[in-house]
Scaffold this motif. Structure first.
Motif, PDB file in Angstrom:
ATOM      1  N   THR A   1     -61.517  -1.377 -10.020  1.00  0.00           N
ATOM      2  CA  THR A   1     -61.810  -0.101  -9.376  1.00  0.00           C
ATOM      3  C   THR A   1     -60.557   0.762  -9.306  1.00  0.00           C
ATOM      4  OG1 THR A   1     -63.557  -1.096  -8.044  1.00  0.00           O
ATOM      5  CG2 THR A   1     -62.669   1.003  -7.278  1.00  0.00           C
ATOM      6  N   MET A   2     -59.420   0.116  -9.039  1.00  0.00           N
ATOM      7  CA  MET A   2     -58.147   0.832  -8.984  1.00  0.00           C
ATOM      8  C   MET A   2     -57.069   0.022  -9.679  1.00  0.00           C
ATOM      9  SD  MET A   2     -55.937   2.329  -5.761  1.00  0.00           S
ATOM     10  CE  MET A   2     -55.214   0.761  -5.325  1.00  0.00           C
ATOM     11  N   LEU A   3     -56.238   0.711 -10.465  1.00  0.00           N
ATOM     12  CA  LEU A   3     -55.128   0.079 -11.183  1.00  0.00           C
ATOM     13  C   LEU A   3     -53.897   0.954 -11.023  1.00  0.00           C
ATOM     14  CD1 LEU A   3     -53.844  -1.922 -13.201  1.00  0.00           C
ATOM     15  CD2 LEU A   3     -54.813  -0.525 -15.038  1.00  0.00           C
ATOM     16  N   THR A   4     -52.774   0.347 -10.637  1.00  0.00           N
ATOM     17  CA  THR A   4     -51.515   1.086 -10.526  1.00  0.00           C
ATOM     18  C   THR A   4     -50.478   0.457 -11.440  1.00  0.00           C
ATOM     19  OG1 THR A   4     -50.519  -0.208  -8.727  1.00  0.00           O
ATOM     20  CG2 THR A   4     -52.072   1.499  -8.106  1.00  0.00           C
ATOM     21  N   MET A   5     -49.872   1.299 -12.276  1.00  0.00           N
ATOM     22  CA  MET A   5     -48.795   0.871 -13.177  1.00  0.00           C
ATOM     23  C   MET A   5     -47.722   1.956 -13.166  1.00  0.00           C
ATOM     24  SD  MET A   5     -50.829  -0.878 -16.370  1.00  0.00           S
ATOM     25  CE  MET A   5     -49.331  -1.698 -16.902  1.00  0.00           C
ATOM     26  N   SER A   6     -47.083   2.107 -12.044  1.00  0.00           N
ATOM     27  CA  SER A   6     -46.075   3.146 -11.844  1.00  0.00           C
ATOM     28  C   SER A   6     -44.699   2.526 -11.618  1.00  0.00           C
ATOM     29  CB  SER A   6     -46.457   4.013 -10.639  1.00  0.00           C
ATOM     30  OG  SER A   6     -47.734   4.587 -10.823  1.00  0.00           O
ATOM     31  N   TYR A   7     -43.676   3.378 -11.686  1.00  0.00           N
ATOM     32  CA  TYR A   7     -42.283   2.965 -11.474  1.00  0.00           C
ATOM     33  C   TYR A   7     -41.893   1.826 -12.434  1.00  0.00           C
ATOM     34  CZ  TYR A   7     -43.100   5.594  -7.199  1.00  0.00           C
ATOM     35  OH  TYR A   7     -43.435   6.583  -6.299  1.00  0.00           O
ATOM     36  N   MET A   8     -42.329   1.936 -13.667  1.00  0.00           N
ATOM     37  CA  MET A   8     -42.024   0.922 -14.688  1.00  0.00           C
ATOM     38  C   MET A   8     -40.905   1.477 -15.569  1.00  0.00           C
ATOM     39  SD  MET A   8     -45.936  -0.269 -15.480  1.00  0.00           S
ATOM     40  CE  MET A   8     -45.488  -1.844 -16.174  1.00  0.00           C
ATOM     41  N   PRO A   9     -39.703   0.938 -15.454  1.00  0.00           N
ATOM     42  CA  PRO A   9     -38.533   1.567 -16.082  1.00  0.00           C
ATOM     43  C   PRO A   9     -38.494   1.475 -17.600  1.00  0.00           C
ATOM     44  CG  PRO A   9     -37.933  -0.537 -15.103  1.00  0.00           C
ATOM     45  CD  PRO A   9     -39.346  -0.266 -14.694  1.00  0.00           C
ATOM     46  N   GLU A  10     -39.280   0.570 -18.208  1.00  0.00           N
ATOM     47  CA  GLU A  10     -39.223   0.385 -19.655  1.00  0.00           C
ATOM     48  C   GLU A  10     -40.439   0.951 -20.383  1.00  0.00           C
ATOM     49  OE1 GLU A  10     -36.541  -0.885 -20.969  1.00  0.00           O
ATOM     50  OE2 GLU A  10     -35.630  -1.397 -19.049  1.00  0.00           O
ATOM     51  N   LEU A  11     -41.476   1.306 -19.682  1.00  0.00           N
ATOM     52  CA  LEU A  11     -42.723   1.721 -20.319  1.00  0.00           C
ATOM     53  C   LEU A  11     -42.530   3.021 -21.104  1.00  0.00           C
ATOM     54  CD1 LEU A  11     -45.757   1.236 -20.714  1.00  0.00           C
ATOM     55  CD2 LEU A  11     -46.153   2.577 -18.645  1.00  0.00           C
ATOM     56  N   LYS A  12     -42.869   2.974 -22.416  1.00  0.00           N
ATOM     57  CA  LYS A  12     -42.694   4.141 -23.283  1.00  0.00           C
ATOM     58  C   LYS A  12     -43.993   4.634 -23.900  1.00  0.00           C
ATOM     59  CE  LYS A  12     -37.895   3.198 -24.593  1.00  0.00           C
ATOM     60  NZ  LYS A  12     -36.944   3.013 -25.726  1.00  0.00           N
ATOM     61  N   VAL A  13     -44.909   3.702 -24.200  1.00  0.00           N
ATOM     62  CA  VAL A  13     -46.081   4.060 -24.996  1.00  0.00           C
ATOM     63  C   VAL A  13     -47.341   3.447 -24.400  1.00  0.00           C
ATOM     64  CG1 VAL A  13     -47.178   3.815 -27.255  1.00  0.00           C
ATOM     65  CG2 VAL A  13     -44.727   4.245 -27.111  1.00  0.00           C
ATOM     66  N   ILE A  14     -48.414   4.225 -24.416  1.00  0.00           N
ATOM     67  CA  ILE A  14     -49.739   3.714 -24.094  1.00  0.00           C
ATOM     68  C   ILE A  14     -50.581   3.866 -25.354  1.00  0.00           C
ATOM     69  CG2 ILE A  14     -51.770   3.969 -22.629  1.00  0.00           C
ATOM     70  CD1 ILE A  14     -49.959   5.080 -20.462  1.00  0.00           C
ATOM     71  N   GLU A  15     -50.989   2.751 -25.919  1.00  0.00           N
ATOM     72  CA  GLU A  15     -51.621   2.754 -27.230  1.00  0.00           C
ATOM     73  C   GLU A  15     -53.113   3.074 -27.161  1.00  0.00           C
ATOM     74  OE1 GLU A  15     -50.858  -0.865 -29.312  1.00  0.00           O
ATOM     75  OE2 GLU A  15     -48.698  -0.541 -29.427  1.00  0.00           O
ATOM     76  N   LYS A  16     -53.678   3.252 -28.324  1.00  0.00           N
ATOM     77  CA  LYS A  16     -55.094   3.576 -28.487  1.00  0.00           C
ATOM     78  C   LYS A  16     -55.993   2.521 -27.845  1.00  0.00           C
ATOM     79  CE  LYS A  16     -58.416   4.233 -32.261  1.00  0.00           C
ATOM     80  NZ  LYS A  16     -58.565   4.257 -33.741  1.00  0.00           N
ATOM     81  N   GLU A  17     -56.998   2.990 -27.105  1.00  0.00           N
ATOM     82  CA  GLU A  17     -58.024   2.150 -26.484  1.00  0.00           C
ATOM     83  C   GLU A  17     -57.439   1.053 -25.593  1.00  0.00           C
ATOM     84  OE1 GLU A  17     -61.095   0.738 -29.095  1.00  0.00           O
ATOM     85  OE2 GLU A  17     -61.081   2.579 -30.290  1.00  0.00           O
ATOM     86  N   SER A  18     -56.287   1.304 -25.013  1.00  0.00           N
ATOM     87  CA  SER A  18     -55.714   0.317 -24.089  1.00  0.00           C
ATOM     88  C   SER A  18     -56.552   0.204 -22.817  1.00  0.00           C
ATOM     89  CB  SER A  18     -54.271   0.687 -23.749  1.00  0.00           C
ATOM     90  OG  SER A  18     -54.183   2.025 -23.309  1.00  0.00           O
TER      91      SER A  18
END
Length: 716
Positions: free
Chosen positions: A300-317
């Motif tokens: 229902t809820m997903l949090t993926m914030s304050y991630m220092p290395e995250l660069k890309v969100i790929e297709k259909e992730s």
């Protein structure tokens, strides 16, 4: 009829009077009871404590027999003994206690708070408090819990051991806590979790393991916790989640994995949580959210914030998330690209937070794929104010012109332009629509550095993304000017993943050069490049000894001289084309030289050291060595190793010891020859038998037998 109404009025009046009198009588009796019981422990109460009937907020209870000793220092910092036996609530927090001694039969005690003390261990008799419902032991110095420590507390509902020094818990410490609902173990020094801790805890609904030192979640560690509702694992050092780690958590709804060391999304493991609704995954060093990372997870809820290395969100992730309502992807300082087709079948997603990232644009395709979207935060990104931002501008204009239209965008007053240079720093809402074309040239987003230094056998990974309208096509240019696209790529060392990632396997020195990512459309062209240097392995071979029928070579230059795993020596006659003979080198060969025997005199041999990576061979260094003329009088050592050297040194040492012993024996013999005449009374005969050379004997013996020889010489 009138008489009936009068009778009803009289009855109603009588009822109200009786009800009023009864309520006042009950109130009077309860007040009297409260006054009487408020001093129930007036004759027995620890000094400086409060003992009375009262409501206690910590326990959320009403009118219980309560003893409060917060901050009281007892004699010898030991648990007081003059506590009323029928006490129900006992608060001994902040009392500097160093030891507990439950000698009193406190059979009615339901709430015990001994937090913020100096306890280093639990009293063995604490399990006798069988009526306890809540036990608070937080902020002490307890480091160890033994088997059955709480075995008698069968009605315990809350156990708080947070912020201690726990590093060891025996397997069945919590055995018998059948009614325990909440277990607090956060803020300790636990390095691992054991499934034996959680046996016989069927009622456990909340498990708090935050801020420990846990590095790995092993398979089936929670398999007995089928009733668990909430689990917090934030603030640990978890780097890996084994397959099956979440087995048994069939009712888990809230999982907090914030602030760990996970570098990948545990996709398969999340599918073992059929009822999971809230997942907190912030502050993990994940580089990308890959294809189908959260496919069909019941969130229902997903949090993926304050991630220092995250660069890309790929297709259909994020695909087939039918229940997802809120997604937080904000404050990821390196997030530069979100694929336009990131969301597939997310029909209920209402709130999408993408603010405080590094995004140059967000495609209108992404927004259109979310039919239920109500709120979209895009402020504080690095927006390209060209055709890529056209749809954002149109949303603002539509909302201004139509008062009934509500845009999904939030915070247009903070939507600033970062490019092109002429618009940098301006608010998007202040730009006229004519400044934003409907088409624009490609803009590449490279995720590679300007230069790479790699070694032979390694892999080259280059990644770049593009934006623009119409959507550009990406190709890759090699140092030899070859252009590669996914559609024309043949099998081999080259691979292109999703048109955005170029992979070159098994690098050779000849792969050195400039590699370029190119984007092209009818509106223009863009290119970004990097220079790759492929270095040979720093290993060289050289001749150490050359004879007529054997050659000894040595090698050096490796980073770890004792580890030659992955290397081989190939050799053959230089003037022949037959196959090389191979000598593998590994850790078992604990030397830096090798002798080749049974060679032909006056013949040139080629010796090569070769690095082996999977199925590929890389020649590191080769040299030619010619054998000498065969000398029949020469006896060559065919193979020299450390054992031979040790044997020779040992033999020499033994010979020295033997020589020393012989010398000592001879000296002792001499001493016996000239000491025996000393018992004669004839002085002249004494002078006749003493050898003259012994009178002038100097200390010329070796250091190996110096102590014994010096004694003999002094007697001489």
């Amino acid at each position: 009829m009138l008489k009936v109404r009068i009778d009803l009025s009289v009855q109603l009046f009588s009822f109200l009077v009786m009800n009023f009198l009864f309520s006042h009588i009950v109130t009077f009796e309860s007040d009297a009871t409260r006054d009487r019981d408020s001093n129930w422990a007036s004759g027995l109460c620890p000094e400086n404590c409060t003992c009375k009937m009262m409501d206690y907020p910590k326990y959320k209870s009403f009118f219980n027999k309560t003893v409060v000793c917060i901050g009281v220092e007892f004699v010898n910092n030991v648990f007081p003994e003059n506590v009323p036996l029928d006490v129900q609530i006992l608060d001994l927090s902040h009392c500097h206690l160093v030891r507990l001694s439950f000698k009193l039969p406190l059979k009615n005690l339901r709430f015990l708070d001994i937090s913020f003390n100096n306890l280093k261990m639990l009293d063995r008799q604490i399990h006798k408090l069988t009526a306890l419902r809540r036990l608070i032991i937080q902020n002490n110095s307890i480091s160890y819990l033994q088997n059955g420590a709480f075995s008698g507390m069968m009605f315990l509902e809350v156990l708080d051991l947070s912020n201690n020094q726990l590093y060891s818990i025996e397997p069945h410490t919590f055995g018998g806590l059948n009614y325990l609902k909440k277990l607090h173990l956060q803020g300790n020094r636990l390095h691992h979790l054991s499934p034996q801790w959680f046996i016989s805890m069927p009622s456990l609904g909340w498990l708090f393991l935050s801020n420990n030192l846990i590095g790995r979640l092993k398979a089936n560690v929670f398999e007995t916790l089928s009733g668990l509702f909430t689990m917090k694992l934030d603030g640990n050092r978890i780097t890996h989640i084994e397959s099956g780690a979440f087995n048994g958590l069939t009712h888990l709804r809230i999982l907090d994995m914030t602030d760990n060391q996970l570098q990948t999304i545990p996709t398969q493991e999340l599918h073992d949580l059929p009822l999971l609704q809230y997942l907190y995954f912030d502050k993990n060093p994940i580089l990308r959210i890959p294809y189908h990372a959260f496919h069909s997870v019941n969130l229902t809820m997903l949090t993926m914030s304050y991630m220092p290395e995250l660069k890309v969100i790929e297709k259909e992730s994020f695909s087939n998330l039918k229940h997802l309502v809120t997604l937080q992807l904000h404050d990821n300082s390196e997030l530069v690209y979100i694929d336009p087709k990131t969301f597939v079948n997310c029909s209920r997603l209402k709130n999408l937070y993408l603010h405080n990232n590094k995004l140059g644009s967000v495609s209108s395709v992404l927004k259109d794929s979310l039919p239920a979207l109500k709120t979209l935060h895009l402020y504080n990104n690095e927006l390209e104010c060209d055709c890529n931002a056209m749809w954002i501008k149109q949303e603002n204009l539509k909302e201004k012109s139509n008062t009934t239209y509500r845009s999904v965008l939030f915070g247009d007053s903070m939507l600033k332009c970062s490019a092109p240079p002429s618009k940098k720093g301006k608010l998007l809402r202040d730009l006229p629509l004519s400044d934003l074309n409907f088409t624009c040239a490609p803009v590449l987003i490279p995720l590679f550095k300007n230069r790479y230094n790699l070694s032979i056998g390694e892999e080259l990974h280059l990644e770049c993304y593009t934006m623009g309208l119409p959507f550009p096509q990406i190709s890759w240019r090699l140092p030899n000017k070859t252009i590669l696209r996914k559609e024309n790529l043949q099998s081999g060392r080259y691979k292109i993943h999703n048109n955005s990632t170029f992979i070159l396997k098994y690098l050779y020195e000849t792969d050195t050069g400039t590699y370029s990512c190119q984007a092209q459309s009818v509106s223009g062209f863009d290119v970004k490049s990097t220079y790759v240097t492929v270095n040979n392995k720093p290993v060289r071979i050289s001749p150490e000894y050359v004879a007529g029928n054997f050659i000894t070579i040595s090698w050096n230059g490796t980073r770890n001289q004792w580890s030659m795993t992955g290397y081989e020596i190939h050799y053959r006659q230089s003037d022949r084309s037959d196959k090389f003979q191979i000598i593998p080198l590994d850790r078992r060969l604990r030397q830096f030289r090798y002798t080749f025997t049974n060679l032909t005199p006056l013949t040139t041999y080629m010796f090569c050291i070769v690095y082996v990576f999977e199925t590929e061979l890389y020649t590191v260094h080769c040299t030619n060595i010619t054998t000498n003329d065969l000398d029949l009088n020469e006896i060559g050592i065919t193979h020299i190793n450390s054992k031979m050297v040790v044997g020779v040194v040992t033999s020499i040492f033994m010979l020295l010891i033997l020589g020393c012993c012989v010398f000592v024996i001879r000296r002792v013999g001499k001493r016996k020859d000239y000491l025996e005449p000393l018992y004669s009374n004839d002085t002249e005969s004494l002078m006749d038998v003493i050898p003259l050379e012994s009178m002038y004997q100097g200390q010329t013996t070796s250091a190996a037998c110096s102590s014994r020889t010096s004694l003999i010489q002094s007697q001489d």
